[in-house]
Design a protein around this motif. Structure first.
Motif, PDB file in Angstrom:
ATOM      1  N   GLU A 318      -4.877   2.972  -6.943  1.00  0.00           N
ATOM      2  CA  GLU A 318      -6.292   2.624  -6.762  1.00  0.00           C
ATOM      3  C   GLU A 318      -6.407   1.366  -5.884  1.00  0.00           C
ATOM      4  N   ILE A 319      -5.341   0.569  -5.885  1.00  0.00           N
ATOM      5  CA  ILE A 319      -5.358  -0.700  -5.149  1.00  0.00           C
ATOM      6  C   ILE A 319      -5.355  -0.393  -3.650  1.00  0.00           C
ATOM      7  N   GLY A 320      -6.345  -0.935  -2.972  1.00  0.00           N
ATOM      8  CA  GLY A 320      -6.399  -0.746  -1.518  1.00  0.00           C
ATOM      9  C   GLY A 320      -6.893   0.618  -1.087  1.00  0.00           C
ATOM     10  N   ARG A 321      -7.361   1.457  -2.009  1.00  0.00           N
ATOM     11  CA  ARG A 321      -7.833   2.796  -1.641  1.00  0.00           C
ATOM     12  C   ARG A 321      -9.013   2.717  -0.657  1.00  0.00           C
ATOM     13  N   CYS A 322      -9.971   1.862  -0.971  1.00  0.00           N
ATOM     14  CA  CYS A 322     -11.176   1.787  -0.137  1.00  0.00           C
ATOM     15  C   CYS A 322     -11.135   0.589   0.810  1.00  0.00           C
ATOM     16  N   ILE A 323     -10.519  -0.486   0.346  1.00  0.00           N
ATOM     17  CA  ILE A 323     -10.460  -1.711   1.149  1.00  0.00           C
ATOM     18  C   ILE A 323      -9.044  -2.278   1.005  1.00  0.00           C
ATOM     19  N   PRO A 324      -8.366  -2.554   2.112  1.00  0.00           N
ATOM     20  CA  PRO A 324      -6.982  -3.044   2.009  1.00  0.00           C
ATOM     21  C   PRO A 324      -6.914  -4.372   1.256  1.00  0.00           C
ATOM     22  N   ALA A 325      -5.885  -4.504   0.419  1.00  0.00           N
ATOM     23  CA  ALA A 325      -5.724  -5.738  -0.355  1.00  0.00           C
ATOM     24  C   ALA A 325      -4.627  -6.591   0.265  1.00  0.00           C
ATOM     25  N   GLU A 326      -4.849  -7.886   0.285  1.00  0.00           N
ATOM     26  CA  GLU A 326      -3.820  -8.802   0.780  1.00  0.00           C
ATOM     27  C   GLU A 326      -2.715  -8.960  -0.271  1.00  0.00           C
ATOM     28  N   VAL A 327      -3.146  -9.048  -1.538  1.00  0.00           N
ATOM     29  CA  VAL A 327      -2.163  -9.106  -2.622  1.00  0.00           C
ATOM     30  C   VAL A 327      -2.515  -8.042  -3.651  1.00  0.00           C
ATOM     31  N   SER A 328      -1.513  -7.234  -4.006  1.00  0.00           N
ATOM     32  CA  SER A 328      -1.733  -6.150  -4.976  1.00  0.00           C
ATOM     33  C   SER A 328      -1.117  -6.538  -6.312  1.00  0.00           C
ATOM     34  N   LEU A 329      -1.929  -6.533  -7.327  1.00  0.00           N
ATOM     35  CA  LEU A 329      -1.429  -6.838  -8.663  1.00  0.00           C
ATOM     36  C   LEU A 329      -1.569  -5.596  -9.519  1.00  0.00           C
ATOM     37  N   TRP A 330      -0.443  -4.995  -9.842  1.00  0.00           N
ATOM     38  CA  TRP A 330      -0.485  -3.758 -10.620  1.00  0.00           C
ATOM     39  C   TRP A 330      -0.235  -4.099 -12.084  1.00  0.00           C
ATOM     40  N   GLY A 331      -1.246  -3.917 -12.913  1.00  0.00           N
ATOM     41  CA  GLY A 331      -1.041  -4.193 -14.329  1.00  0.00           C
ATOM     42  C   GLY A 331      -2.351  -4.252 -15.088  1.00  0.00           C
ATOM     43  N   ASP A 332      -2.197  -4.594 -16.351  1.00  0.00           N
ATOM     44  CA  ASP A 332      -3.341  -4.716 -17.256  1.00  0.00           C
ATOM     45  C   ASP A 332      -4.209  -5.916 -16.842  1.00  0.00           C
ATOM     46  N   ALA A 333      -5.533  -5.740 -16.918  1.00  0.00           N
ATOM     47  CA  ALA A 333      -6.447  -6.788 -16.459  1.00  0.00           C
ATOM     48  C   ALA A 333      -6.259  -8.082 -17.254  1.00  0.00           C
ATOM     49  N   ARG A 334      -6.184  -7.958 -18.582  1.00  0.00           N
ATOM     50  CA  ARG A 334      -6.062  -9.182 -19.389  1.00  0.00           C
ATOM     51  C   ARG A 334      -4.744  -9.904 -19.085  1.00  0.00           C
ATOM     52  N   ALA A 335      -3.668  -9.112 -19.044  1.00  0.00           N
ATOM     53  CA  ALA A 335      -2.353  -9.706 -18.785  1.00  0.00           C
ATOM     54  C   ALA A 335      -2.349 -10.367 -17.406  1.00  0.00           C
TER      55      ALA A 335
END
Ligand SMILES: Cc1ncc(C[n+]2csc(CCOP(=O)(O)OP(=O)(O)O)c2C)c(N)n1
Ligand SMILES: [Mg+2]
Length: 582
Positions: A318-335
């Motif tokens: 889902e990261i960068g699907r619509c808008i490219p991300a400079e930094v991708s953080l894959w994980g739980d939101a709270r964590a």
């Protein structure tokens, strides 16, 4: 030995009983459905094992009610449908949950496999029809595997991005018998509530993100429904306050931080108070638990491409699907938010000092917006102005209440103008699929999930017409639900678009003039018709005081299609942002 293990059943029992026993061990809440022959043994076992099940008059409403129940509790909502039409009626509700990432377990009865595909009554390719509507289909082919597959259903529903699971149960599996060992009835407690497990983003990426935030003068958090699913409220508020980062939210993300928090800049996207302007002026966006879809991005025109973006999400792709991300953080939101806060903690004091002027902009900008919107928010107009209705909701609903918003204008207006008074799931719009008809059944699900809190649902008259039959369910279930019908005698959104785009040629956009309060009273519910804005607050109060039957508050609003849109819809006319704020 845990309570669960002590209460494990054993011995010969039918498949329906085994299903019910597993749901009991899982601590399942109220279930919603409409019976049929295939699932009869399951229905028979429900009362026996002490579960609660409510007959609902349309399986779609059962799925919507289960969805709202799940949103309030983060525990899987449970619904069922019988062979064929029962199962296919679940479809719209299940897609809402799939797109919204809501944990659901749906049970469908299917044909006796001895006779499948011989033109059995009600038979259809229901598994194929429902497959793309759910995260996973589990077809139960052996009675002995019922406990194992129920276990898996909970794990799938509550792990990663949560979602709906379909358990398809052939008649002969439900009615047939198996001699179960007690050891078969086992469930992993961690999977009974979302998020089942929390994954932490990569440490090096957290450091990169922290560096980007540290050097930003005008960072801005953009948050979506993932904050609710992760229950990341405290972590979000803590990071925002420690670093002086304002927070904007999507419709689903409302309540991620209290709307009353001085750092909250409100809704961003198609409708915005000041948030879109704050995005334009930002130099670092931190997107959390948000897909950045059409509405959040004003059809992909927001945010400007030059602003560096950090994107934290539980679904990597889902990261960068619509808008490219400079930094991708894959994980739980709270964590992820906790890790970011920790990585930045040494700079908290200096960051706050550096951003004093920045965060000091928020209050005057909001005051300016408020002054421009005031004539609408305080409008004495008859018919009632939608902005005035939203303001009365803000004044009347207590902090712990829940507002469920239907897919028509009700959702957009309240998304823009309703304020939660504390963080938490206090605003529930069905933004997964944005179907109309969610308000009433969603209100039922929310009421059952939070029996001690006031629950108000707001629906268009079109949406209410769609599910009116389940006012009977709400009454039978004794839901103290207040349901506001935004009565504009129209499929208003369509009519407003036809006004703006089709030169006022209206096609299939008008509804009858109806008195929904009178209909409600005839159905044994409370019913209050409101034509004067001064009567809104007392009507809402009266509705919330009714604890054991629903109250319909039928609010007569404008019939003028030029007045219906909460702001200019970007698909129709390009008008300067902020031209019409409410
Ligand atoms: C099931 C479904 N059908 C059609 C739509 C498209 N749609 C979006 S808003 C809307 C108008 C609904 O009318 P009503 O519920 O009275 O709300 P209003 O816009 O008048 O406030 C329609 C038809 C939808 N979202 N869901
Ligand atoms: Mg309408």
């Amino acid at each position: 030995m845990s309570e669960t293990m002590r209460n494990r059943p054993s011995g010969p029992m039918n498949g329906g009983r085994a299903l019910a026993e597993m749901l009991r061990l899982a601590g399942a809440g109220p279930m919603f459905g409409m019976g049929g022959f295939q699932l009869l043994p399951f229905y028979d076992a429900i009362g026996h094992v002490g579960l609660t099940h409510h007959l609902i008059n349309d399986e779609r409403c059962g799925a919507f009610a289960a969805d709202a129940y799940a949103r309030v509790t983060n525990r899987p909502g449970i619904c069922d449908g019988t062979l064929g039409p029962g199962a296919t009626n679940l479809l719209t509700g299940l897609v809402e949950s799939l797109n919204g990432g809501i944990p659901i377990i749906a049970i469908s009865g299917n044909t006796n496999r001895a006779h499948s595909w011989k033109n059995m009554t009600q038979e259809c390719r229901q598994v194929e029809i429902l497959r793309p509507a759910v995260k996973e289909v589990m077809r139960i082919e052996m009675i002995s595997r019922i406990p194992e597959l129920l276990r898996r259903a909970f794990a799938v529903a509550t792990s990663g991005r949560p979602g709906p699971v379909l358990l398809d149960v052939p008649e002969d599996v439900c009615h047939g018998t198996h001699d179960f060992a007690a050891e078969a009835f086992e469930i992993d407690e961690a999977t009974l509530k979302a998020p089942a497990r929390r994954a932490r983003p990569d440490r090096a990426e957290i450091e990169r993100a922290a560096k980007l935030i540290a050097k930003a003068k005008r960072p801005l958090l953009l948050v979506g429904g993932g904050i609710h699913l992760s229950e990341a409220y405290q972590a979000l508020t803590k990071l925002a306050e420690a670093q002086s980062i304002p927070v904007a939210h999507t419709m689903s993300g409302k309540g991620s931080i209290s709307c009353a928090n001085p750092l909250s800049v409100g809704l961003f996207g198609r409708y915005s108070r000041i948030a879109n302007d704050m995005i334009d002026a930002s130099d670092c966006l931190v997107v959390v638990g948000c897909k950045l879809g059409e509405i959040a991005t004003k059809r992909f025109t927001l945010p400007p491409a030059h602003i560096p973006m950090i994107h934290l999400d539980i679904v990597a792709e889902e990261i960068g699907r619509c808008i490219p991300a400079e930094v991708s953080l894959w994980g739980d939101a709270r964590a992820g938010l906790e890790d970011l806060a920790e990585a930045l903690s040494d700079s908290d004091r200096t960051a706050r000092a550096r951003r004093t002027d920045y965060v000091a902009e928020v209050a005057p900008r909001l005051r300016k917006w408020e002054a421009e919107a005031a004539p609408r928010l305080n409008s004495p107009d008859r018919p009632v102005h939608m902005a005035r209705l939203c303001r009365e909701l803000n004044k009347t609903l207590p902090a712990e209440s829940i507002l469920v918003a239907d897919g028509g204008f009700a959702g957009h207006w309240t998304g823009l103008l309703y304020d939660t008074k504390q963080a938490g799931r206090h605003f529930i719009p069905d933004r997964g699929l944005a179907s109309i008809g969610y308000g009433l059944p969603g209100g039922i699900g929310a009421c059952l999930a939070a029996p001690d809190r006031p629950v108000v649902a707001i629906s268009g008259d079109g949406g209410f017409n769609m599910t009116l039959g389940d006012l009977e369910s709400a009454r039978r279930i004794k839901c103290g639900l207040t349901i506001i019908v935004v009565n504009n005698a129209a499929s208003g959104y369509v009519k407003a678009l036809q006004h703006a785009m089709m030169g006022g040629r209206y096609q299939s956009a008008d509804l009858n003039e109806m008195d929904y309060a009178a209909i409600a009273r005839t159905m044994g519910c409370g019913g209050i018709r409101v034509e004067d804005p001064e009567a809104l607050a007392p009507a809402l109060q009266q509705g919330m005081e009714e604890r054991d039957r629903p109250t319909v508050v039928d609010v007569v609003v404008t019939r003028d299609p030029a007045q219906m849109l909460p702001a200019v819809d970007n698909r129709t006319v390009q008008i300067k942002q902020g031209d019409r704020v409410a």
